[in-house]
Design an enzyme around this catalytic site. Structure first.
Site, PDB file in Angstrom:
ATOM      1  N   LYS A  22       0.841  -1.206   0.000  1.00 48.17           N
ATOM      2  CA  LYS A  22       0.000   0.000   0.000  1.00 48.17           C
ATOM      3  C   LYS A  22       0.874   1.253   0.000  1.00 48.17           C
ATOM      4  CE  LYS A  22      -1.765   1.662   4.057  1.00 48.17           C
ATOM      5  NZ  LYS A  22      -1.457   3.089   4.151  1.00 48.17           N
ATOM      6  N   ASN A  23       1.858   1.274   0.914  1.00 49.61           N
ATOM      7  CA  ASN A  23       2.644   2.496   1.088  1.00 49.61           C
ATOM      8  C   ASN A  23       3.631   2.742  -0.043  1.00 49.61           C
ATOM      9  OD1 ASN A  23       1.228   2.973   3.372  1.00 49.61           O
ATOM     10  ND2 ASN A  23       2.873   2.405   4.805  1.00 49.61           N
ATOM     11  N   ARG A  92      -3.983  11.044   4.525  1.00 53.34           N
ATOM     12  CA  ARG A  92      -2.862  11.982   4.645  1.00 53.34           C
ATOM     13  C   ARG A  92      -1.854  11.856   3.519  1.00 53.34           C
ATOM     14  NH1 ARG A  92      -1.630  14.406   9.234  1.00 53.34           N
ATOM     15  NH2 ARG A  92       0.530  14.383   8.556  1.00 53.34           N
ATOM     16  N   ASP A 116      -4.373  13.149  13.193  1.00 55.69           N
ATOM     17  CA  ASP A 116      -5.225  11.988  12.965  1.00 55.69           C
ATOM     18  C   ASP A 116      -5.125  11.057  14.154  1.00 55.69           C
ATOM     19  OD1 ASP A 116      -2.825  10.726  12.709  1.00 55.69           O
ATOM     20  OD2 ASP A 116      -3.052  10.202  10.602  1.00 55.69           O
ATOM     21  N   ASP A 305       4.140   0.035  11.986  1.00 52.97           N
ATOM     22  CA  ASP A 305       2.877  -0.486  11.436  1.00 52.97           C
ATOM     23  C   ASP A 305       2.639  -1.959  11.779  1.00 52.97           C
ATOM     24  OD1 ASP A 305       2.350   1.984  10.436  1.00 52.97           O
ATOM     25  OD2 ASP A 305       2.688   1.487   8.333  1.00 52.97           O
ATOM     26  N   VAL A 327       7.845   6.243  16.968  1.00 55.46           N
ATOM     27  CA  VAL A 327       7.537   6.946  15.715  1.00 55.46           C
ATOM     28  C   VAL A 327       6.302   7.845  15.860  1.00 55.46           C
ATOM     29  CG1 VAL A 327       7.015   6.664  13.251  1.00 55.46           C
ATOM     30  CG2 VAL A 327       8.631   5.111  14.373  1.00 55.46           C
TER      31      VAL A 327
HETATM   32  C1  UD1 Z   1       4.532   6.480   6.459  1.00 50.72           C
HETATM   33  C2  UD1 Z   1       3.530   5.386   6.279  1.00 50.72           C
HETATM   34  C3  UD1 Z   1       2.997   4.915   7.618  1.00 50.72           C
HETATM   35  C4  UD1 Z   1       4.149   4.507   8.524  1.00 50.72           C
HETATM   36  C5  UD1 Z   1       5.176   5.648   8.625  1.00 50.72           C
HETATM   37  C6  UD1 Z   1       6.401   5.270   9.414  1.00 50.72           C
HETATM   38  C7  UD1 Z   1       2.500   5.875   4.162  1.00 50.72           C
HETATM   39  C8  UD1 Z   1       1.290   6.300   3.428  1.00 50.72           C
HETATM   40  N1  UD1 Z   1       2.413   5.871   5.503  1.00 50.72           N
HETATM   41  O1  UD1 Z   1       3.846   7.590   7.053  1.00 50.72           O
HETATM   42  O2  UD1 Z   1       2.121   3.812   7.415  1.00 50.72           O
HETATM   43  O3  UD1 Z   1       3.647   4.253   9.826  1.00 50.72           O
HETATM   44  O4  UD1 Z   1       5.602   6.028   7.297  1.00 50.72           O
HETATM   45  O5  UD1 Z   1       7.003   4.127   8.900  1.00 50.72           O
HETATM   46  O6  UD1 Z   1       3.513   5.523   3.588  1.00 50.72           O
HETATM   47  N2  UD1 Z   1       6.831  14.008  11.212  1.00 50.72           N
HETATM   48  C9  UD1 Z   1       7.009  15.325  11.595  1.00 50.72           C
HETATM   49  N3  UD1 Z   1       7.163  16.258  10.606  1.00 50.72           N
HETATM   50  C10 UD1 Z   1       7.150  15.952   9.282  1.00 50.72           C
HETATM   51  C11 UD1 Z   1       6.973  14.596   8.913  1.00 50.72           C
HETATM   52  C12 UD1 Z   1       6.811  13.642   9.904  1.00 50.72           C
HETATM   53  O7  UD1 Z   1       7.035  15.634  12.773  1.00 50.72           O
HETATM   54  O8  UD1 Z   1       7.292  16.850   8.436  1.00 50.72           O
HETATM   55  C13 UD1 Z   1       6.642  12.967  12.262  1.00 50.72           C
HETATM   56  C14 UD1 Z   1       5.255  12.321  12.175  1.00 50.72           C
HETATM   57  O9  UD1 Z   1       4.308  13.092  12.865  1.00 50.72           O
HETATM   58  C15 UD1 Z   1       5.488  10.956  12.779  1.00 50.72           C
HETATM   59  C16 UD1 Z   1       6.940  10.652  12.394  1.00 50.72           C
HETATM   60  O10 UD1 Z   1       7.526  11.903  12.035  1.00 50.72           O
HETATM   61  O11 UD1 Z   1       5.395  11.037  14.178  1.00 50.72           O
HETATM   62  C17 UD1 Z   1       7.088   9.680  11.248  1.00 50.72           C
HETATM   63  O12 UD1 Z   1       6.415  10.168  10.127  1.00 50.72           O
HETATM   64  P1  UD1 Z   1       6.787   9.731   8.653  1.00 50.72           P
HETATM   65  O13 UD1 Z   1       7.990   8.859   8.639  1.00 50.72           O
HETATM   66  O14 UD1 Z   1       6.785  10.961   7.827  1.00 50.72           O
HETATM   67  O15 UD1 Z   1       5.535   8.832   8.268  1.00 50.72           O
HETATM   68  P2  UD1 Z   1       4.515   9.023   7.084  1.00 50.72           P
HETATM   69  O16 UD1 Z   1       5.237   9.262   5.813  1.00 50.72           O
HETATM   70  O17 UD1 Z   1       3.452   9.997   7.482  1.00 50.72           O
END
Ligand code: UD1
Length: 417
Positions: A22-23, A92, A116, A305, A327
């Site tokens: 999916k991701n 998102r 979320d 996840d 995370v």
């Molecule tokens: C992606 C995955 C999700 C998975 C996550 C971590 C998809 C669609 N989703 O989410 O299923 O759980 O990776 O492996 O691929 N953060 C910030 N600022 C930012 C970006 C992120 O503070 O600009 C924080 C987020 O709030 C979170 C953490 O960093 O607490 C990790 O986020 P990130 O690695 O970006 O995950 P996603 O890409 O949102």
């Protein structure tokens, strides 16, 4: 609300195969916007999130058609650089249109996603990284507006944290920027590496994806491409835990066990017998698992996840496990539902202490999100008697035919739409 009904107690047995991640698919759908023409993605699951991303692409002007696990994406020359609030709110990952739309159109309007179920989830690193490539951002009435005055220009971007989404958004813009972009402290997830493989097939020049330093030499244009999506390690891991929690024996095929090194090691520590080939893994669950500690971390650490599913397993362990969620700030919301089934778990900030109990007992629970929903279903497979899992549509966002696949392995489970 959809509902899943489970009668626990059956040990799962047999073979189950997994589809593309999916991701990975969601990011490749937005990546297709970088080049007009007909793209083809193979091994794509029929899941709600792929449909939602297809709606985002449709708003932008592209069409997506999914047949027999092949997704054909037709991208016109002219696209609309916009993603509306109702779609961004529902998913998102829609925020990943920022990079491609800025690269193609020099401007973008995307509703800012709020928090979320997993916490506040800001996108500051996405914005800061894109700023360094020459984007001016303004937030007006809840809509993030981005403009590029004189074309995107490559830059050296250091991420505070290896965010998957931020690395992807920067990568998606950098492929069409002038000059070289270097992303330091980049995320190393297999889905991100797979995005780079697709982008390179489109004509991009990316090296180092899958390591902490990604280099991108911008090219003037990209072309449509065909790509087979990397297998879903979270789907595979979920079936591995299903075998473990039911004391069953399941072969998960079509996966990459190497992408689950840490998680499979933890299953072994919990008492599972694990054998793996290049694209399959066999898991034989113990009668009762051992207690195991783990901490979630960016890849190659333990995948967040898979955290709820493994906590469901440890809920029936012989002993006390301590786990740390590094995370997300709010991934423990499902613990209360697991407690309704009889789990004995206390949480403090990002830690959970799981005192294993010998038995769970079936009852009505509610799925708060995709992975927690899967975890509650796995717990219900182990529980004595009858459970109903409501808000089951969450699970449809990430798993194609979850109920059918579990039923084929011998679970007593039904889906009520
Ligand atoms: C992606 C995955 C999700 C998975 C996550 C971590 C998809 C669609 N989703 O989410 O299923 O759980 O990776 O492996 O691929 N953060 C910030 N600022 C930012 C970006 C992120 O503070 O600009 C924080 C987020 O709030 C979170 C953490 O960093 O607490 C990790 O986020 P990130 O690695 O970006 O995950 P996603 O890409 O949102």
């Amino acid at each position: 609300m959809a509902e899943i009904v489970v009668t626990g107690g059956n040990a799962l047995a047999g073979n189950v195969s997994v589809l593309g991640a999916k991701n990975a698919v969601l990011k490749q759908q937005v990546a297709a916007l970088l080049a007009p023409g007909k793209h083809m993605l193979e091994n794509v699951p029929h899941i709600a999130d792929v449909e939602l991303m297809s709606e985002v692409l449709s708003f932008v002007g592209a069409t997506c058609e999914l047949e027999d696990h092949t997704l054909v994406i037709d991208v016109p020359d002219d696209i609309t650089p916009e993603a509306p609030l109702d779609l961004v709110r529902q998913m998102r990952a829609s925020i990943l249109v920022l990079g491609p739309l800025l690269a193609r159109c020099g401007q973008v309007r995307v509703a800012l996603p709020g928090g979320d179920d997993l916490g506040a989830r800001p996108i500051d690193m996405h914005i800061e990284g894109l700023r360094q490539l020459g984007v001016d951002f303004e937030l007006r009435h809840g809509v993030l507006e981005g403009h590029v005055a004189d074309g995107l220009v490559g830059a050296e971007v250091h991420l505070d944290f290896p965010s998957v989404g931020a690395t992807e958004n920067i990568l998606l813009a950098a492929v069409l920027a002038r000059g070289e972009t270097v992303i330091e402290n980049a995320a190393r997830e297999p889905e991100l590496e797979d995005l780079a493989v697709f982008l390179n097939a489109m004509g991009a020049n990316i090296s180092g994806a899958g390591t902490s330093t990604i280099r991108v030499l911008g090219v003037p244009t990209l072309n449509a491409a065909t790509h087979r999506v990397v297998p879903d390690r979270i789907e595979a891991g979920t079936y591995a835990v299903a075998a473990a929690i039911t004391a069953g024996e399941v072969v998960v095929s079509g996966c990459v066990p190497d992408h689950l090194r840490m998680e499979l090691r933890k299953l072994q520590d919990a008492g599972c017998r694990v054998e793996a080939g290049e694209d399959w893994v066999r898991v034989l669950g113990p009668k009762r698992p051992n207690a195991v500690n783990f901490a979630t971390l960016p890849f190659p650490g333990f995948a967040t996840d898979l955290h709820p599913q493994v906590v469901a397993l440890l809920a029936v362990a012989d002993g006390t496990s301590v786990i740390t969620e590094n995370v997300y700030e709010a991934r423990f919301k499902y613990i209360g539902e697991l407690a309704r089934l009889g789990a004995d778990i206390s949480t403090d900030w990002q830690h959970a202490v799981i005192r294993g109990v010998p038995f769970l007992s079936g009852c009505p629970v509610m799925a708060p999100d995709i992975r927690a929903g899967a975890a509650l279903i796995l717990a219900a497979l182990r529980a004595e008697g009858y459970s109903t899992i409501s808000a089951a549509e969450h699970v449809d966002r990430g798993y194609e035919g979850f109920v059918d696949k579990l039923a084929a392995l011998g679970a007593d489970i039904e889906y009520h739409a």
